[in-house]
Design a protein around this motif. Structure first.
Motif, short mmCIF file in Angstrom:
data_model
loop_
_atom_site.label_atom_id
_atom_site.label_comp_id
_atom_site.label_asym_id
_atom_site.label_seq_id
_atom_site.Cartn_x
_atom_site.Cartn_y
_atom_site.Cartn_z
N PRO A 122 -0.81 1.90 -4.89
CA PRO A 122 -0.67 0.46 -4.67
C PRO A 122 -0.92 0.14 -3.20
CG PRO A 122 1.35 1.41 -5.59
CD PRO A 122 0.46 2.53 -5.21
N VAL A 123 -1.29 -1.11 -2.93
CA VAL A 123 -1.63 -1.51 -1.56
C VAL A 123 -0.96 -2.83 -1.21
CG1 VAL A 123 -3.56 -2.22 -0.07
CG2 VAL A 123 -3.85 -0.31 -1.66
N ILE A 124 -0.47 -2.88 0.04
CA ILE A 124 -0.06 -4.14 0.64
C ILE A 124 -0.98 -4.38 1.84
CG2 ILE A 124 2.33 -4.24 -0.16
CD1 ILE A 124 3.20 -3.00 2.52
N VAL A 125 -1.21 -5.66 2.13
CA VAL A 125 -2.09 -6.04 3.24
C VAL A 125 -1.28 -6.85 4.23
CG1 VAL A 125 -4.20 -7.26 3.89
CG2 VAL A 125 -4.06 -6.09 1.66
N GLU A 126 -1.26 -6.39 5.48
CA GLU A 126 -0.55 -7.13 6.51
C GLU A 126 -1.32 -8.42 6.80
OE1 GLU A 126 1.12 -6.44 11.01
OE2 GLU A 126 0.75 -4.67 9.76
N ARG A 128 -1.12 -10.57 9.25
CA ARG A 128 -1.48 -10.84 10.65
C ARG A 128 -2.85 -10.28 10.99
NH1 ARG A 128 -1.28 -7.66 14.98
NH2 ARG A 128 -0.06 -6.11 13.85
N ASP A 129 -3.13 -9.03 10.56
CA ASP A 129 -4.37 -8.38 10.99
C ASP A 129 -5.23 -7.83 9.85
OD1 ASP A 129 -2.98 -6.13 10.17
OD2 ASP A 129 -2.79 -5.26 12.16
N GLY A 130 -4.78 -7.99 8.61
CA GLY A 130 -5.55 -7.53 7.47
C GLY A 130 -5.49 -6.03 7.22
N SER A 131 -4.64 -5.32 7.98
CA SER A 131 -4.54 -3.87 7.77
C SER A 131 -3.94 -3.58 6.39
CB SER A 131 -3.71 -3.21 8.87
OG SER A 131 -2.40 -3.73 8.92
N GLN A 132 -4.48 -2.56 5.75
CA GLN A 132 -4.04 -2.18 4.41
C GLN A 132 -3.11 -0.99 4.50
OE1 GLN A 132 -7.64 -1.50 2.17
NE2 GLN A 132 -7.75 -3.65 1.60
N TRP A 133 -2.08 -1.03 3.66
CA TRP A 133 -1.05 0.00 3.65
C TRP A 133 -0.82 0.52 2.23
CZ3 TRP A 133 1.50 1.41 8.19
CH2 TRP A 133 1.19 0.62 9.31
N GLN A 144 13.20 8.53 -4.73
CA GLN A 144 12.98 8.71 -3.30
C GLN A 144 12.08 7.60 -2.76
OE1 GLN A 144 11.38 12.67 -2.96
NE2 GLN A 144 13.39 13.62 -3.03
N SER A 145 12.19 7.36 -1.46
CA SER A 145 11.36 6.33 -0.82
C SER A 145 9.90 6.74 -0.85
CB SER A 145 11.81 6.12 0.63
OG SER A 145 13.10 5.58 0.66
N PRO A 146 9.01 5.77 -1.06
CA PRO A 146 7.57 6.06 -1.11
C PRO A 146 7.02 6.39 0.29
CG PRO A 146 7.91 3.71 -1.11
CD PRO A 146 9.29 4.35 -1.20
N ASP A 147 5.87 7.01 0.30
CA ASP A 147 5.12 7.16 1.54
C ASP A 147 4.42 5.84 1.80
OD1 ASP A 147 5.70 9.85 2.03
OD2 ASP A 147 4.05 10.55 0.79
N ILE A 148 4.69 5.24 2.93
CA ILE A 148 3.99 4.02 3.32
C ILE A 148 3.22 4.34 4.60
CG2 ILE A 148 4.20 1.62 4.05
CD1 ILE A 148 6.65 1.35 2.28
N MET A 149 1.89 4.22 4.49
CA MET A 149 1.01 4.54 5.63
C MET A 149 -0.27 3.73 5.49
SD MET A 149 -0.30 8.27 4.30
CE MET A 149 1.33 8.76 3.74
N THR A 150 -1.04 3.70 6.56
CA THR A 150 -2.30 2.96 6.49
C THR A 150 -3.20 3.61 5.44
OG1 THR A 150 -3.44 4.26 8.18
CG2 THR A 150 -2.17 2.32 8.94
N GLU A 153 -5.14 6.54 6.87
CA GLU A 153 -4.35 7.78 6.90
C GLU A 153 -4.21 8.36 5.48
OE1 GLU A 153 0.09 9.41 8.21
OE2 GLU A 153 -0.46 7.34 8.66
N TRP A 154 -3.93 7.49 4.52
CA TRP A 154 -3.73 7.92 3.12
C TRP A 154 -5.00 8.59 2.59
CZ3 TRP A 154 -5.99 6.47 -1.53
CH2 TRP A 154 -5.32 6.87 -2.69
N LYS A 155 -6.16 8.01 2.89
CA LYS A 155 -7.41 8.58 2.38
C LYS A 155 -7.72 9.96 2.96
CE LYS A 155 -9.96 4.64 0.72
NZ LYS A 155 -11.24 3.95 0.71
N ASN A 156 -7.18 10.25 4.13
CA ASN A 156 -7.41 11.56 4.74
C ASN A 156 -6.47 12.64 4.25
OD1 ASN A 156 -9.67 11.00 6.37
ND2 ASN A 156 -8.34 9.95 7.83
N ARG A 157 -5.48 12.25 3.46
CA ARG A 157 -4.56 13.25 2.89
C ARG A 157 -5.17 13.93 1.69
NH1 ARG A 157 1.72 11.85 3.22
NH2 ARG A 157 1.83 12.04 5.47
N ASP A 158 -4.59 15.08 1.35
CA ASP A 158 -5.07 15.81 0.19
C ASP A 158 -4.03 15.78 -0.90
OD1 ASP A 158 -6.53 17.35 -1.53
OD2 ASP A 158 -6.12 19.21 -0.52
#
Length: 158
Positions: A122-126, A128-133, A144-150, A153-158
């Motif tokens: 799932p994605v949220i968009v800030e 103010r600047d349009g950054s996707q998280w 457990q709490s989810p991983d929340i990252m840009t 960053e998420w696309k570079n994970r395996d």
């Protein structure tokens, strides 16, 4: 609706009562920045996973569930979790509880030939600047709490 059983094979109704909505409203009320709001969303997503797990019987769901760990309706893959969290985020957005984000379209990565397993979040968009998280619970076990990252960053994970 709480999807589970891989690919939303099973669905159970999650009733958003006044008390549940009040909890979500109170959790988000103190957010003064986008970062604060993401922290509050992390708490709400973990709470929703616990509450929804009681309804759907997924209280023992494992992190990184895949075809290797598929064990019936008590497990959730990334499609189940993306559907559930996106629906939750949309509820918050439609209830005007999000001040610093809006709900984006889910994002996927990995096509096997690139050496990564397919995965969706799932994605949220800030606003103010349009950054996707990414708001990714698939990497975490039940409650457990989810991983929340840009998304970058998420696309570079395996």
């Amino acid at each position: 609706t709480v999807c589970h059983g891989f690919g939303c094979a099973r669905r159970d109704q999650f009733v958003v009562t006044k008390a549940r909505l009040s909890f979500m409203r109170a959790t988000l009320a103190g957010a003064r920045t986008a970062k604060d709001e993401r922290k509050a969303l992390s708490k709400i997503v973990a709470w929703f996973d616990r509450e929804g797990g009681k309804v759907a019987g997924t209280v023992n769901r494992a992190a990184y569930a895949s075809l290797d760990t598929k064990s019936g309706p008590s497990q959730m893959d990334c499609i189940d979790l993306t559907a559930n969290i996106t629906e939750l985020l949309l509820l918050l957005e439609r209830s005007k509880l999000l001040k610093f984000h809006q709900v984006g379209e889910p994002v996927s990565r990995g096509v096997i030939v690139d050496g990564k397993r397919p995965h969706t979040t799932p994605v949220i968009v800030e606003t103010r600047d349009g950054s996707q998280w990414s708001v990714d619970s698939w990497t975490r076990a039940y409650g457990q709490s989810p991983d929340i990252m840009t998304i970058a960053e998420w696309k570079n994970r395996d």
